[in-house]
Design a protein around this motif. Structure first.
Motif, mmCIF file in Angstrom:
data_model
loop_
_atom_site.group_PDB
_atom_site.id
_atom_site.type_symbol
_atom_site.label_atom_id
_atom_site.label_comp_id
_atom_site.label_asym_id
_atom_site.label_seq_id
_atom_site.Cartn_x
_atom_site.Cartn_y
_atom_site.Cartn_z
ATOM 1 N N PRO A 69 11.578 57.661 27.489
ATOM 2 C CA PRO A 69 12.171 57.071 28.672
ATOM 3 C C PRO A 69 13.485 56.175 28.244
ATOM 4 C CG PRO A 69 10.135 55.765 28.940
ATOM 5 C CD PRO A 69 10.128 56.836 27.725
ATOM 6 N N GLN A 70 13.265 55.381 26.989
ATOM 7 C CA GLN A 70 14.413 54.564 26.779
ATOM 8 C C GLN A 70 14.415 54.742 25.067
ATOM 9 O OE1 GLN A 70 14.256 50.552 28.340
ATOM 10 N NE2 GLN A 70 12.858 51.037 29.846
ATOM 11 N N ASP A 71 15.587 54.100 24.478
ATOM 12 C CA ASP A 71 15.744 54.348 22.907
ATOM 13 C C ASP A 71 14.502 53.996 22.186
ATOM 14 O OD1 ASP A 71 17.582 52.537 20.527
ATOM 15 O OD2 ASP A 71 17.218 55.004 20.706
ATOM 16 N N ARG A 72 13.872 52.601 22.603
ATOM 17 C CA ARG A 72 13.063 52.084 21.928
ATOM 18 C C ARG A 72 11.559 51.928 22.573
ATOM 19 N NH1 ARG A 72 16.603 46.723 20.670
ATOM 20 N NH2 ARG A 72 17.297 47.437 22.813
ATOM 21 N N GLN A 73 11.251 52.982 23.172
ATOM 22 C CA GLN A 73 10.140 53.130 23.997
ATOM 23 C C GLN A 73 9.440 54.169 23.966
ATOM 24 O OE1 GLN A 73 10.337 52.743 28.378
ATOM 25 N NE2 GLN A 73 8.435 51.553 28.403
ATOM 26 N N PHE A 74 7.980 54.393 23.570
ATOM 27 C CA PHE A 74 7.687 55.768 23.269
ATOM 28 C C PHE A 74 6.087 55.709 24.165
ATOM 29 C CE2 PHE A 74 7.602 59.731 21.873
ATOM 30 C CZ PHE A 74 7.240 60.146 20.652
ATOM 31 N N ILE A 75 5.941 56.766 24.880
ATOM 32 C CA ILE A 75 4.706 56.647 25.632
ATOM 33 C C ILE A 75 4.004 57.654 25.479
ATOM 34 C CG2 ILE A 75 4.011 56.624 28.163
ATOM 35 C CD1 ILE A 75 6.315 55.107 28.847
ATOM 36 N N LEU A 76 2.648 57.510 25.249
ATOM 37 C CA LEU A 76 1.514 58.689 25.396
ATOM 38 C C LEU A 76 0.788 58.620 26.485
ATOM 39 C CD1 LEU A 76 0.391 60.752 23.155
ATOM 40 C CD2 LEU A 76 -1.386 58.991 22.526
ATOM 41 N N SER A 77 0.769 59.978 27.016
ATOM 42 C CA SER A 77 0.111 60.286 28.421
ATOM 43 C C SER A 77 -1.051 61.070 28.279
ATOM 44 C CB SER A 77 1.111 60.352 29.315
ATOM 45 O OG SER A 77 1.861 59.141 29.481
ATOM 46 N N SER A 78 -1.722 61.037 29.225
ATOM 47 C CA SER A 78 -2.893 62.080 29.700
ATOM 48 C C SER A 78 -3.143 62.103 31.130
ATOM 49 C CB SER A 78 -4.044 62.057 28.601
ATOM 50 O OG SER A 78 -5.063 62.905 29.102
ATOM 51 N N LYS A 79 -3.302 63.283 31.766
ATOM 52 C CA LYS A 79 -3.679 63.214 33.125
ATOM 53 C C LYS A 79 -5.033 63.068 33.214
ATOM 54 C CE LYS A 79 0.425 65.934 34.573
ATOM 55 N NZ LYS A 79 0.905 67.216 35.348
ATOM 56 N N LYS A 80 -5.975 63.748 32.428
ATOM 57 C CA LYS A 80 -7.386 63.591 32.447
ATOM 58 C C LYS A 80 -7.865 63.726 31.055
ATOM 59 C CE LYS A 80 -8.204 66.456 36.831
ATOM 60 N NZ LYS A 80 -8.891 67.375 37.249
ATOM 61 N N LEU A 81 -8.421 62.552 30.660
ATOM 62 C CA LEU A 81 -9.172 62.420 29.344
ATOM 63 C C LEU A 81 -10.447 63.092 29.395
ATOM 64 C CD1 LEU A 81 -8.717 58.778 28.872
ATOM 65 C CD2 LEU A 81 -7.549 60.310 27.662
ATOM 66 N N LEU A 82 -10.409 63.828 27.947
ATOM 67 C CA LEU A 82 -11.841 64.318 27.408
ATOM 68 C C LEU A 82 -12.504 63.337 26.484
ATOM 69 C CD1 LEU A 82 -9.930 67.838 26.586
ATOM 70 C CD2 LEU A 82 -10.999 67.136 28.820
ATOM 71 N N LEU A 83 -13.730 63.742 26.018
ATOM 72 C CA LEU A 83 -14.537 62.904 25.241
ATOM 73 C C LEU A 83 -13.778 63.085 23.882
ATOM 74 C CD1 LEU A 83 -18.224 63.720 26.139
ATOM 75 C CD2 LEU A 83 -17.058 61.392 26.272
ATOM 76 N N SER A 84 -13.297 64.195 23.711
ATOM 77 C CA SER A 84 -12.533 64.459 22.212
ATOM 78 C C SER A 84 -11.226 63.665 22.156
ATOM 79 C CB SER A 84 -12.419 66.049 22.040
ATOM 80 O OG SER A 84 -11.599 66.296 23.064
ATOM 81 N N ASP A 85 -10.734 63.006 23.151
ATOM 82 C CA ASP A 85 -9.486 62.177 23.041
ATOM 83 C C ASP A 85 -9.918 60.739 22.440
ATOM 84 O OD1 ASP A 85 -8.531 63.602 25.943
ATOM 85 O OD2 ASP A 85 -7.875 64.209 23.989
ATOM 86 N N SER A 86 -11.167 60.378 22.195
ATOM 87 C CA SER A 86 -11.454 59.118 21.708
ATOM 88 C C SER A 86 -10.849 59.093 20.317
ATOM 89 C CB SER A 86 -12.926 59.186 21.629
ATOM 90 O OG SER A 86 -13.585 58.951 22.879
ATOM 91 N N GLY A 87 -10.256 58.109 19.836
ATOM 92 C CA GLY A 87 -9.887 57.964 18.405
ATOM 93 C C GLY A 87 -9.202 56.663 18.388
ATOM 94 N N PHE A 88 -8.273 56.355 17.267
ATOM 95 C CA PHE A 88 -7.524 55.201 17.072
ATOM 96 C C PHE A 88 -5.944 55.830 16.985
ATOM 97 C CE2 PHE A 88 -6.285 51.225 15.981
ATOM 98 C CZ PHE A 88 -5.739 51.093 14.531
ATOM 99 N N TYR A 89 -5.106 55.426 17.981
ATOM 100 C CA TYR A 89 -3.856 55.931 18.318
ATOM 101 C C TYR A 89 -2.735 54.883 17.796
ATOM 102 C CZ TYR A 89 -5.963 59.324 21.156
ATOM 103 O OH TYR A 89 -6.733 60.445 21.597
ATOM 104 N N LEU A 90 -2.057 55.551 16.921
ATOM 105 C CA LEU A 90 -1.161 54.514 16.318
ATOM 106 C C LEU A 90 0.357 55.198 16.374
ATOM 107 C CD1 LEU A 90 -3.250 54.680 12.908
ATOM 108 C CD2 LEU A 90 -2.181 52.777 13.937
ATOM 109 N N CYS A 91 1.308 54.125 16.942
ATOM 110 C CA CYS A 91 2.550 54.199 16.941
ATOM 111 C C CYS A 91 3.401 53.950 15.650
ATOM 112 C CB CYS A 91 3.064 53.660 18.236
ATOM 113 S SG CYS A 91 4.967 53.806 18.551
ATOM 114 N N ALA A 92 4.315 54.882 15.112
ATOM 115 C CA ALA A 92 5.167 54.187 14.173
ATOM 116 C C ALA A 92 6.792 54.469 14.490
ATOM 117 C CB ALA A 92 4.640 55.134 13.140
ATOM 118 N N TRP A 93 7.260 53.906 13.533
ATOM 119 C CA TRP A 93 8.853 54.107 13.939
ATOM 120 C C TRP A 93 9.387 54.142 12.370
ATOM 121 C CZ3 TRP A 93 13.176 51.562 12.007
ATOM 122 C CH2 TRP A 93 13.161 49.969 11.568
#
Lengths: 113, 109
Positions: A69-93
């Motif tokens: 939504p903004q130049d320096r903002q990044f969003i990760l979303s889900s409407k309904k999480l699954l068990l398989s979505d478990s993990g380590f989420y990393l943002c990078a630039w």
């Protein structure tokens, strides 16, 4: 100097609940932004990347979406999480220019129960 | 798409021994990057190699890019416990970086 902020650090969510992870970068403009996921003991899987506001490229079709939504903002979303979505989420630039590699945030460890 | 493979997947060494991880691609790479991820941490950029046959050193770490630009190696001389972690090579493709599977290094004191 440039810094990248990612939160929360850990998150436990029930199956079927929504998700919103936020990443912001300071000290630079028009960065390339990335979301990676790392399963336990595994490599880094590129999920989404963005080279500008509103521009999102998806690498792996799945239960997740990303927005910038903004130049320096990044969003990760889900409407309904699954068990398989478990993990380590990393943002990078990255600046997209020069041999400087990627700078990663400290990551969010997500457990879906 | 392009993929880079790394060997070995795991390596256990005695402190003071040398360590090498290899990164291989079936196609020519424009450049190769190396990252280190400590246990529980996030990947940290180490270096980028661009030129054929390029060799770069960072203290006890030596990075090499193959003449054909299809392989790369990271060599650590006289490992220390602070070297523990997973080492990833990564290829750049347009605006994105694709990571290899990594080599996990354990150092026995």
């Amino acid at each position: 100097s440039q810094t990248i902020h990612q939160w929360p650090a850990t998150l436990v969510q029930p199956v079927g609940s929504p998700l919103s992870l936020e990443c912001t970068v300071e000290g630079t403009s028009n960065p390339n932004l990335y979301w990676y996921r790392q399963a336990a003991g595994r490599g880094l899987q590129l999920l989404f990347y963005s080279v500008g506001i509103g521009q999102i490229s998806s690498e792996v079709p799945q239960n997740l979406s990303a927005s910038r939504p903004q130049d320096r903002q990044f969003i990760l979303s889900s409407k309904k999480l699954l068990l398989s979505d478990s993990g380590f989420y990393l943002c990078a630039w990255s600046s997209g220019r020069g041999p400087y590699g990627y700078t990663f945030g400290s990551g969010t460890r997500l457990t879906v129960v | 798409g392009q993929q880079v493979m790394q060997i070995p997947q795991y390596q256990h060494v005695q402190e003071g021994e040398d360590f090498t991880t290899y990164c291989n691609s079936s196609t020519t790479l424009s450049n190769i990057q190396w990252y280190k991820q400590r246990p529980g941490g996030h990947p940290v950029f180490l270096i980028q190699l661009v030129k054929s046959g390029e060799v770069k050193k960072q203290k006890r770490l030596t990075f090499q890019f193959g003449e054909a630009k299809k392989n790369s190696s990271l060599h650590i001389t006289a490992t220390q416990t602070t070297d523990v972690g997973t080492y990833f090579c990564a290829e750049t493709s347009y605006d994105k970086v694709i990571f290899g599977p990594g080599t996990s290094l354990s150092v026995i004191p």
